[in-house]
Design a protein around this motif. Structure first.
Motif, PDB file in Angstrom:
ATOM      1  N   ALA A 123       0.830  -1.206   0.000  1.00 52.25           N
ATOM      2  CA  ALA A 123       0.000   0.000   0.000  1.00 52.25           C
ATOM      3  C   ALA A 123       0.864   1.254   0.000  1.00 52.25           C
ATOM      4  CB  ALA A 123      -0.931  -0.006   1.211  1.00 52.25           C
ATOM      5  N   ASP A 124       1.961   1.223   0.742  1.00 54.09           N
ATOM      6  CA  ASP A 124       2.863   2.376   0.778  1.00 54.09           C
ATOM      7  C   ASP A 124       3.510   2.611  -0.584  1.00 54.09           C
ATOM      8  OD1 ASP A 124       4.573   4.420   2.203  1.00 54.09           O
ATOM      9  OD2 ASP A 124       6.136   3.014   1.592  1.00 54.09           O
ATOM     10  N   ILE A 125       3.956   1.538  -1.237  1.00 54.19           N
ATOM     11  CA  ILE A 125       4.588   1.691  -2.551  1.00 54.19           C
ATOM     12  C   ILE A 125       3.578   2.174  -3.580  1.00 54.19           C
ATOM     13  CG2 ILE A 125       5.681   0.423  -4.445  1.00 54.19           C
ATOM     14  CD1 ILE A 125       7.099  -1.254  -2.284  1.00 54.19           C
ATOM     15  N   HIS A 126       2.380   1.611  -3.556  1.00 54.16           N
ATOM     16  CA  HIS A 126       1.342   2.078  -4.481  1.00 54.16           C
ATOM     17  C   HIS A 126       1.053   3.562  -4.292  1.00 54.16           C
ATOM     18  CE1 HIS A 126      -0.594  -2.131  -5.355  1.00 54.16           C
ATOM     19  NE2 HIS A 126       0.491  -1.911  -6.067  1.00 54.16           N
ATOM     20  N   ALA A 127       1.002   4.000  -3.050  1.00 58.88           N
ATOM     21  CA  ALA A 127       0.703   5.411  -2.778  1.00 58.88           C
ATOM     22  C   ALA A 127       1.774   6.332  -3.348  1.00 58.88           C
ATOM     23  CB  ALA A 127       0.551   5.632  -1.276  1.00 58.88           C
ATOM     24  N   ARG A 128       3.011   5.838  -3.431  1.00 62.62           N
ATOM     25  CA  ARG A 128       4.117   6.662  -3.926  1.00 62.62           C
ATOM     26  C   ARG A 128       4.414   6.453  -5.404  1.00 62.62           C
ATOM     27  NH1 ARG A 128       8.501   4.884  -2.035  1.00 62.62           N
ATOM     28  NH2 ARG A 128       7.905   3.206  -0.628  1.00 62.62           N
ATOM     29  N   SER A 129       3.716   5.518  -6.045  1.00 65.22           N
ATOM     30  CA  SER A 129       4.001   5.190  -7.446  1.00 65.22           C
ATOM     31  C   SER A 129       3.376   6.209  -8.389  1.00 65.22           C
ATOM     32  CB  SER A 129       3.465   3.791  -7.775  1.00 65.22           C
ATOM     33  OG  SER A 129       4.168   2.811  -7.040  1.00 65.22           O
ATOM     34  N   GLY A 130       3.995   6.324  -9.578  1.00 61.26           N
ATOM     35  CA  GLY A 130       3.516   7.274 -10.569  1.00 61.26           C
ATOM     36  C   GLY A 130       2.133   6.919 -11.083  1.00 61.26           C
ATOM     37  N   ILE A 131       1.319   7.952 -11.323  1.00 60.10           N
ATOM     38  CA  ILE A 131      -0.030   7.775 -11.866  1.00 60.10           C
ATOM     39  C   ILE A 131       0.056   7.793 -13.388  1.00 60.10           C
ATOM     40  CG2 ILE A 131      -2.341   8.795 -12.012  1.00 60.10           C
ATOM     41  CD1 ILE A 131      -1.837   9.994  -9.230  1.00 60.10           C
ATOM     42  N   ALA A 132      -0.710   6.926 -14.040  1.00 60.93           N
ATOM     43  CA  ALA A 132      -0.678   6.836 -15.503  1.00 60.93           C
ATOM     44  C   ALA A 132      -1.024   8.182 -16.124  1.00 60.93           C
ATOM     45  CB  ALA A 132      -1.659   5.777 -15.982  1.00 60.93           C
ATOM     46  N   PRO A 133      -0.253   8.650 -17.110  1.00 64.89           N
ATOM     47  CA  PRO A 133      -0.546   9.928 -17.769  1.00 64.89           C
ATOM     48  C   PRO A 133      -1.961   9.941 -18.344  1.00 64.89           C
ATOM     49  CG  PRO A 133       1.607   9.075 -18.439  1.00 64.89           C
ATOM     50  CD  PRO A 133       0.942   7.984 -17.667  1.00 64.89           C
ATOM     51  N   ALA A 134      -2.591  11.084 -18.258  1.00 61.33           N
ATOM     52  CA  ALA A 134      -3.995  11.203 -18.671  1.00 61.33           C
ATOM     53  C   ALA A 134      -4.197  10.807 -20.127  1.00 61.33           C
ATOM     54  CB  ALA A 134      -4.487  12.620 -18.428  1.00 61.33           C
ATOM     55  N   GLY A 135      -3.239  11.079 -20.984  1.00 64.34           N
ATOM     56  CA  GLY A 135      -3.401  10.786 -22.402  1.00 64.34           C
ATOM     57  C   GLY A 135      -3.008   9.386 -22.815  1.00 64.34           C
ATOM     58  N   SER A 136      -2.570   8.557 -21.872  1.00 67.70           N
ATOM     59  CA  SER A 136      -2.118   7.211 -22.219  1.00 67.70           C
ATOM     60  C   SER A 136      -3.308   6.256 -22.318  1.00 67.70           C
ATOM     61  CB  SER A 136      -1.142   6.688 -21.163  1.00 67.70           C
ATOM     62  OG  SER A 136      -1.836   6.345 -19.972  1.00 67.70           O
ATOM     63  N   ASP A 137      -3.051   5.090 -22.885  1.00 68.38           N
ATOM     64  CA  ASP A 137      -4.075   4.047 -22.968  1.00 68.38           C
ATOM     65  C   ASP A 137      -4.058   3.117 -21.770  1.00 68.38           C
ATOM     66  OD1 ASP A 137      -5.060   4.920 -25.400  1.00 68.38           O
ATOM     67  OD2 ASP A 137      -3.705   3.654 -26.576  1.00 68.38           O
ATOM     68  N   PHE A 138      -3.089   3.301 -20.883  1.00 71.44           N
ATOM     69  CA  PHE A 138      -2.971   2.400 -19.739  1.00 71.44           C
ATOM     70  C   PHE A 138      -4.257   2.416 -18.913  1.00 71.44           C
ATOM     71  CE2 PHE A 138       1.721   3.675 -19.954  1.00 71.44           C
ATOM     72  CZ  PHE A 138       2.031   2.601 -20.770  1.00 71.44           C
ATOM     73  N   GLY A 139      -4.786   1.226 -18.641  1.00 73.32           N
ATOM     74  CA  GLY A 139      -5.937   1.100 -17.772  1.00 73.32           C
ATOM     75  C   GLY A 139      -7.273   1.435 -18.401  1.00 73.32           C
ATOM     76  N   ARG A 140      -7.291   1.780 -19.676  1.00 71.46           N
ATOM     77  CA  ARG A 140      -8.574   2.056 -20.333  1.00 71.46           C
ATOM     78  C   ARG A 140      -9.380   0.765 -20.452  1.00 71.46           C
ATOM     79  NH1 ARG A 140      -9.110   7.092 -22.425  1.00 71.46           N
ATOM     80  NH2 ARG A 140      -7.185   8.314 -22.702  1.00 71.46           N
ATOM     81  N   TYR A 141     -10.691   0.924 -20.458  1.00 75.85           N
ATOM     82  CA  TYR A 141     -11.565  -0.250 -20.466  1.00 75.85           C
ATOM     83  C   TYR A 141     -11.259  -1.168 -21.641  1.00 75.85           C
ATOM     84  CZ  TYR A 141     -15.634  -3.138 -21.320  1.00 75.85           C
ATOM     85  OH  TYR A 141     -16.447  -4.200 -21.594  1.00 75.85           O
ATOM     86  N   GLU A 142     -11.133  -0.622 -22.841  1.00 75.35           N
ATOM     87  CA  GLU A 142     -10.902  -1.459 -24.010  1.00 75.35           C
ATOM     88  C   GLU A 142      -9.586  -2.225 -23.902  1.00 75.35           C
ATOM     89  OE1 GLU A 142     -12.778  -2.440 -26.378  1.00 75.35           O
ATOM     90  OE2 GLU A 142     -14.455  -1.242 -25.647  1.00 75.35           O
ATOM     91  N   ASP A 143      -8.572  -1.575 -23.307  1.00 75.92           N
ATOM     92  CA  ASP A 143      -7.280  -2.242 -23.115  1.00 75.92           C
ATOM     93  C   ASP A 143      -7.414  -3.377 -22.110  1.00 75.92           C
ATOM     94  OD1 ASP A 143      -4.293  -2.304 -23.475  1.00 75.92           O
ATOM     95  OD2 ASP A 143      -4.374  -1.875 -21.332  1.00 75.92           O
ATOM     96  N   VAL A 144      -8.136  -3.115 -21.009  1.00 72.52           N
ATOM     97  CA  VAL A 144      -8.346  -4.150 -19.995  1.00 72.52           C
ATOM     98  C   VAL A 144      -9.132  -5.320 -20.587  1.00 72.52           C
ATOM     99  CG1 VAL A 144      -9.469  -4.658 -17.785  1.00 72.52           C
ATOM    100  CG2 VAL A 144      -8.210  -2.506 -18.087  1.00 72.52           C
TER     101      VAL A 144
END
Length: 521
Positions: A138-159
């Motif tokens: 949980a600590d590492i996740h809290a400090r990890s980088g957030i996916a850039p808004a314009g990226s496809d990472f985590g988009r529904y179609e990609d998932v």
């Protein structure tokens, strides 16, 4: 590889600038790891696959550097640096001057007997171990980088593409006996994906898609120097690493279930959620559990294809077990909703903590969530009057509303749920009873009691320790004694009573709750 370098050149002591012990070579399909005693050296193979290009020295150098960067977040004391391999006379050595002919990632070597699967096999992993791993993640996740808004990472179609593609790959490699289960899994996953599309996108917009570990199964965790450490983060495909944090934790949660340790799986999950407060994401848990189980099944099937007749049956059985696990979580069964009940100092939180592993549940604590709403750390203290500030009627209603939403999401995610609050107001109990009914979940009240003098003594001792989130004082207890709504006769029919001053009585009551949650009583 550069020149005439072969990995065998690193299998003798003179290739290293330090003393070595026994030298061993471990090979995977993409790397070699040379174990020297104090250090391990990981060398990329000069290969090219659909998912990985390590065909040139420059690419291998970049991959080593990226692996160092990623794993340094999780294991800075293990992942040390990238070192060149250079020519030395008629041979080669690690480090030194001259043009590099290869690169190696240098790591501190640890005993594989300290990795999680081996410790699970020896039955020495405790609930506190699971909670420590959860807090670390949980600590590492809290400090990890957030996916850039314009990226496809985590988009529904990609998932959706990744999840359904993974099922097809397992079906392609699986034996005929597995095909009916995999066809059922494909249908269930597609239907669940469609229902959850808005939540997948909402979580991406809210910043839950982050640069995670990506391959956090049990074999990539080691208890090193007394501390749990994750290693071997997935470096070759960013899309498999930039994922929803819930998908990252689901890998280990699934693997603990696959090892037959539901108790540790839920200790881990509950502790993570208490630290992160990400209960609403739990509605996605069955999908992520199934996906992670199928990833490990695919690995098992590939290994079985290359194994001899002695090792093949066990690998196929393990893969089949993970496929069955994926199906169970996608099919789902109604869970149980347990609400705690009792005055300050009655032992509710102690009992709730003991129930987590026994019934396989996520615990949601009002003391923690009340502070989270106020933006305060769990153990912070603030002097407030009775029924004032964060304990006013309005704030209390907000707290119970948050508990209700969190419990609903956890039930949707296939979890049993324990809500750890006083529930002295009958209207709060009724709201949760209605929630359980709407979701076809079993509903239980775990009511904790003790003599008022015992309660007062416990509250004073707890306040002096400073290690418990509760801010209740003796004055709060006296107020509760005057204003509580006793359990109605209809509620008592759903209640298990805990006399927390009597250890034997408490033990019997814990067993009763476990039997009721399992539908055996």
């Amino acid at each position: 590889m550069g020149g005439d370098f072969r990995i065998e050149a690193l299998l003798h002591p003179g290739a290293y600038p330090h003393e070595v012990g026994r030298i061993e070579l471990v090979a995977t399909h993409v790397s070699w790891v040379v174990l020297t005693g104090p250090y391990a050296y990981k060398v990329k193979k000069p290969v090219r696959f659909d998912f990985l290009d390590a065909s040139t020295l420059e690419r291998r150098a970049a991959l080593c550097a990226e692996e160092l960067r990623l794993n340094h977040r999780f294991a800075p004391d293990i992942y040390l640096d990238v070192v060149p391999v250079v020519r030395a006379g008629e041979g080669f050595k690690v480090g030194g001057g001259g043009p590099p002919v290869e690169y190696a990632l240098r790591m501190r070597q640890f005993d594989p007997a300290c990795c999680l699967p081996e410790l699970l096999q020896r039955e020495v992993v405790t609930a506190e171990d699971a909670r420590q791993v959860a807090r670390m993640l949980a600590d590492i996740h809290a400090r990890s980088g957030i996916a850039p808004a314009g990226s496809d990472f985590g988009r529904y179609e990609d998932v959706r593409r990744r999840v359904l593609g993974n099922i097809r790959e397992v079906a392609r490699d699986g034996e005929a006996s597995l095909q009916p289960a995999l066809a059922r899994i494909a249908d269930l996953a597609a239907a669940r994906l469609q229902r959850l599309a808005p939540l997948v996108e909402a979580r991406r917009r809210a910043g839950h898609v982050r640069e995670c570990h990506g391959d956090l199964h049990a074999a990539n965790l080691v208890k090193w120097r007394g501390r749990w450490t994750a290693f071997d983060c997935l470096e070759f495909d960013p899309a498999l690493r930039w994922i929803d944090t819930l998908g990252d934790l689901a890998f280990l949660f699934m693997d603990l279930l696959a090892h037959g340790r539901e108790d540790l799986a839920f200790e881990f999950l509950s502790a993570y959620e208490e630290e992160a407060g990400d209960y609403t994401g739990l509605a996605l848990l069955p999908l992520h559990v199934a996906d992670r189980a199928l990833i490990r099944a695919k690995v098992g099937l590939l290994r079985a294809a290359g194994a001899g007749p002695e090792g093949r049956p066990a690998l196929l059985a393990a893969a089949g077990g993970r496929i069955a696990l994926a199906r169970r979580w996608l099919e789902g069964v109604p869970g149980a909703l347990v609400i705690m009940h009792g005055l300050a100092g009655s032992g509710k939180s102690t009992v709730a903590a003991q129930l987590v592993g026994r019934i396989g549940a996520v615990r949601i604590r009002s003391d923690v969530e009340r502070r989270r709403l106020a933006g305060r750390p769990a153990l912070s203290r603030r002097r407030q009057g009775i029924a004032e500030g964060e304990y006013s009627r309005d704030w209390t209603q907000r707290t119970y509303a948050r508990l209700l939403r969190s419990a609903q999401a956890a039930l949707k995610g296939g979890c049993n749920v324990i809500v750890d609050a006083t529930f002295l107001d009958a209207s709060h109990r009724e709201a949760f009873r209605r929630l359980a009914r709407s979701m076809e979940a079993r509903f239980l009240i775990a009511s904790c009691t003790a003599d008022p003098q015992v309660l007062r003594a416990r509250i004073r001792a707890r306040a002096s320790s400073g290690t418990d989130p509760s801010e209740a004082t003796v004055a709060v207890l006296e107020h509760q004694l005057r204003t509580q709504h006793p359990l109605a006769d209809t509620e008592l029919q759903r209640t298990v009573l805990f006399d927390t001053a009597d250890r034997d009585s408490t033990s019997r009551a814990l067993d009763s709750v476990r039997a009721l949650c399992a539908g055996r009583a």
